[in-house]
Design a protein around this motif. Structure first.
Motif, mmCIF file in Angstrom:
data_model
loop_
_atom_site.group_PDB
_atom_site.id
_atom_site.type_symbol
_atom_site.label_atom_id
_atom_site.label_comp_id
_atom_site.label_asym_id
_atom_site.label_seq_id
_atom_site.Cartn_x
_atom_site.Cartn_y
_atom_site.Cartn_z
ATOM 1 N N LEU A 54 14.939 2.595 5.094
ATOM 2 C CA LEU A 54 14.864 3.078 3.723
ATOM 3 C C LEU A 54 13.629 2.501 3.051
ATOM 4 N N VAL A 55 12.838 3.340 2.390
ATOM 5 C CA VAL A 55 11.662 2.878 1.657
ATOM 6 C C VAL A 55 11.721 3.458 0.251
ATOM 7 N N SER A 56 11.055 2.786 -0.686
ATOM 8 C CA SER A 56 11.102 3.229 -2.078
ATOM 9 C C SER A 56 10.029 4.264 -2.364
ATOM 10 N N ALA A 72 12.551 -5.561 0.875
ATOM 11 C CA ALA A 72 12.092 -6.226 2.098
ATOM 12 C C ALA A 72 13.134 -7.216 2.604
ATOM 13 N N GLN A 73 13.821 -7.894 1.678
ATOM 14 C CA GLN A 73 14.877 -8.821 2.091
ATOM 15 C C GLN A 73 15.991 -8.099 2.843
ATOM 16 N N THR A 74 16.276 -6.873 2.451
ATOM 17 C CA THR A 74 17.354 -6.122 3.087
ATOM 18 C C THR A 74 16.887 -5.332 4.306
ATOM 19 N N GLY A 75 15.609 -5.485 4.680
ATOM 20 C CA GLY A 75 15.108 -4.844 5.889
ATOM 21 C C GLY A 75 14.362 -3.552 5.681
ATOM 22 N N GLY A 76 14.176 -3.124 4.409
ATOM 23 C CA GLY A 76 13.428 -1.911 4.113
ATOM 24 C C GLY A 76 12.005 -2.229 3.684
ATOM 25 N N PHE A 384 16.967 4.261 -5.816
ATOM 26 C CA PHE A 384 16.514 2.928 -6.200
ATOM 27 C C PHE A 384 16.312 2.786 -7.710
ATOM 28 N N ALA A 385 16.033 3.878 -8.393
ATOM 29 C CA ALA A 385 15.811 3.804 -9.841
ATOM 30 C C ALA A 385 17.050 3.329 -10.580
ATOM 31 N N ARG A 386 18.237 3.445 -9.978
ATOM 32 C CA ARG A 386 19.496 3.083 -10.641
ATOM 33 C C ARG A 386 19.747 1.582 -10.688
ATOM 34 N N VAL A 446 22.672 -1.244 -1.156
ATOM 35 C CA VAL A 446 22.052 -0.977 0.146
ATOM 36 C C VAL A 446 23.005 -1.366 1.280
ATOM 37 N N ALA A 447 23.705 -2.494 1.112
ATOM 38 C CA ALA A 447 24.666 -2.909 2.141
ATOM 39 C C ALA A 447 25.747 -1.856 2.326
#
Length: 500
Positions: A54-56, A72-76, A384-386, A446-447
């Protein structure tokens, strides 16, 4: 006469996945969602992979250093938007690159001369419990102390008093030098029962901070997107106008990957931009391109050297390109066509060029459908905007919380570089300005999405995205299926339906 394609333009909402056999080896913990972000020879690993595909979106309402770090912390991977001066975008990239995994660039700072009222508002706006105090209020100033919600109370203390009157002075605090390892820093945090460990240089300046909550996040998300120096990776958008100035500045700032940000990527302008990056700059940083909706455009950009190709025109939640120009294609149809061309291109050239699904995703299960149809990774705007980490304002409308959200083709964005209509101003809009329901922090959302994707792939008998591409079985949804799925049910208090 015009060419009429012998098909109906299909959206992601028009497909469902048919379960395959789930074997003993196919369990959620066994699912590997990692994906290549940039082109690579078949049989060799991609130089840049992400554990969470997933990317923003490259948008003002989405891009922020805070969101890029969290993602980035979550792997995206986050992308800094290009609708701003080059220097400002470079600073955004640098702000992320200053963070090493576990070592944060301090973003909540104040001066000792600030008032308690000012720091109270700062903490409330950032939804944080503690601020770092430096002599000049900057993230690299002389470290003089810490102040947090436990150091004063708005009803007990005069909010006109200074931060210095209630802060914990530096000489009473546990600090560490920049040479400390992350492991030792975390040990110090737990041994000394700290929420925040300031990392201070020999001359007293703040270098970074280590947070207790980041330790917990690292244990939860073990596949952070980091470079060889353990700094978080970040992408950045570029355009086909000032690329000769913008690309070198972003490379110098540390951008790991770039992407040409355009509503329609099938153009000679994108080819020239890619040729500059590949031939004149020697490919020092990979550059993605797009957006496209068919195999012709994919091959054109792949031949020009695109590191990846974005798929989707007019399918975004705030995009009205189809309404204004009559251009686009259903996202499912576009993915099917482009994925087939990607695979033909790989077979002919020996080079795999990943494709990114950008737009047309209104629910989490649409992501699964997109992956099944061949997407390597997904770019998300509204999703991601949310979240707290997006830069837009949180507002309350009719008692419900929303985040502001606007398209890059809207008058609010005034992004002529992206939607070039031959003018210095936008003669008409290709995006709208509105709101999206507030959803809290990025991390749990994201999780949850990743958990759904894993569960879906298990039901389809796949443990990797390439397996999913190859083995997924899909069926078109009838109008009656829409009606059945839309049956109205009154939910008990506390029940909820979680989507995007």
């Amino acid at each position: 006469m015009a060419v009429i394609l012998p098909e109906v333009s299909r959206t992601l909402n028009e497909y469902l996945l048919v379960p395959n056999l789930t074997t003993e080896d196919c369990a959620p913990d066994a699912v590997d969602l990692s994906a290549p972000l940039v082109r690579h020879p078949i049989g060799q690993p991609s130089p840049l992979r992400i554990a969470t595909p997933l990317v923003s979106a490259i948008m003002q309402a989405v891009s922020s250093p805070r969101l890029a770090i969290a993602l980035a912390q979550t792997g995206g991977l986050g992308f800094a938007h290009q609708n701003q001066p080059i220097a400002a975008q470079a600073r955004m990239v640098s702000a992320v690159k200053r963070h090493k995994a576990g070592f944060r660039h301090s973003d909540i700072n104040t001066k000792p001369t600030a008032t308690l009222g000012e720091v109270s508002r700062l903490l409330q706006a950032a939804e944080r419990d503690i601020a770092v105090v430096t002599d000049d209020g900057s993230p690299t100033g002389l470290f003089v102390g810490l102040i947090g919600s436990r150091d004063f109370h708005p009803q007990r203390h005069d909010l006109n008093d200074t931060v210095a009157s209630r802060m914990r002075p530096a000489d009473t605090l546990v600090t560490a030098p920049p040479t400390i390892s992350l492991s030792d820093a975390n040990t110090l945090i737990w041994d000394q029962r700290l929420d925040l460990l300031p990392i201070v240089t020999a001359d007293g300046h703040l270098a970074s901070i280590v947070l207790r909550r980041d330790y917990e996040l690292h244990k939860q998300f073990r596949n952070e997107t980091i470079d060889a120096e353990k700094r978080f990776r970040i992408g950045a958008g570029i355009n086909t106008r000032d690329f000769r100035d913008r690309i070198p500045a972003l490379v110098e700032a540390g951008a790991d990957v770039l992407c040409i940000d355009s509503s329609d990527g099938y153009s000679v302008w994108q080819q020239r931009t890619l040729r500059y990056a590949v031939e004149e700059l020697g490919g020092v940083v990979p550059v993605g391109a797009g957006n496209v909706v068919d195999g012709r455009a994919f091959r054109y950009l792949a031949d020009a050297g695109a590191a990846f190709v974005k798929v989707g025109i007019g399918g975004g939640s705030i995009c009205i390109t189809r309404d204004q120009k009559g251009i686009g294609r259903g996202q499912a149809s576009a993915l099917i066509d482009v994925a087939a061309e990607r695979d033909r291109y790989a077979e002919e050239t020996g080079v795999y060029v990943p494709i990114c699904c950008d737009g047309g995703l209104l629910a989490d299960y649409h992501m699964a459908v997109a992956f099944a149809l061949g997407a390597d990774f997904i770019m998300l705007g509204r999703y991601f905007a949310r979240f707290d980490e997006s830069p837009s304002n949180l507002v309350k409308l009719d008692g419900q919380l929303f985040k502001e959200y606007w398209g890059e083709g809207s008058q609010r964005a005034r992004n002529v570089a992206r939607y070039d209509q031959g003018e210095t101003e936008l003669p008409f809009e290709e995006g709208v300005d509105g709101y999206v329901p507030y959803a809290g922090s990025l991390y749990p959302n994201v999780a949850r999405t990743v958990a759904k994707l894993r569960a879906t792939m298990v039901s389809c008998g796949a443990t990797t995205l390439p397996d999913f591409h190859r083995d997924a079985v899909l069926v078109q949804v009838s109008q009656q299926s829409y009606l059945q799925n839309g049956a109205e049910v009154r939910l008990r208090s506390g029940s909820s339906s979680t989507g995007q």
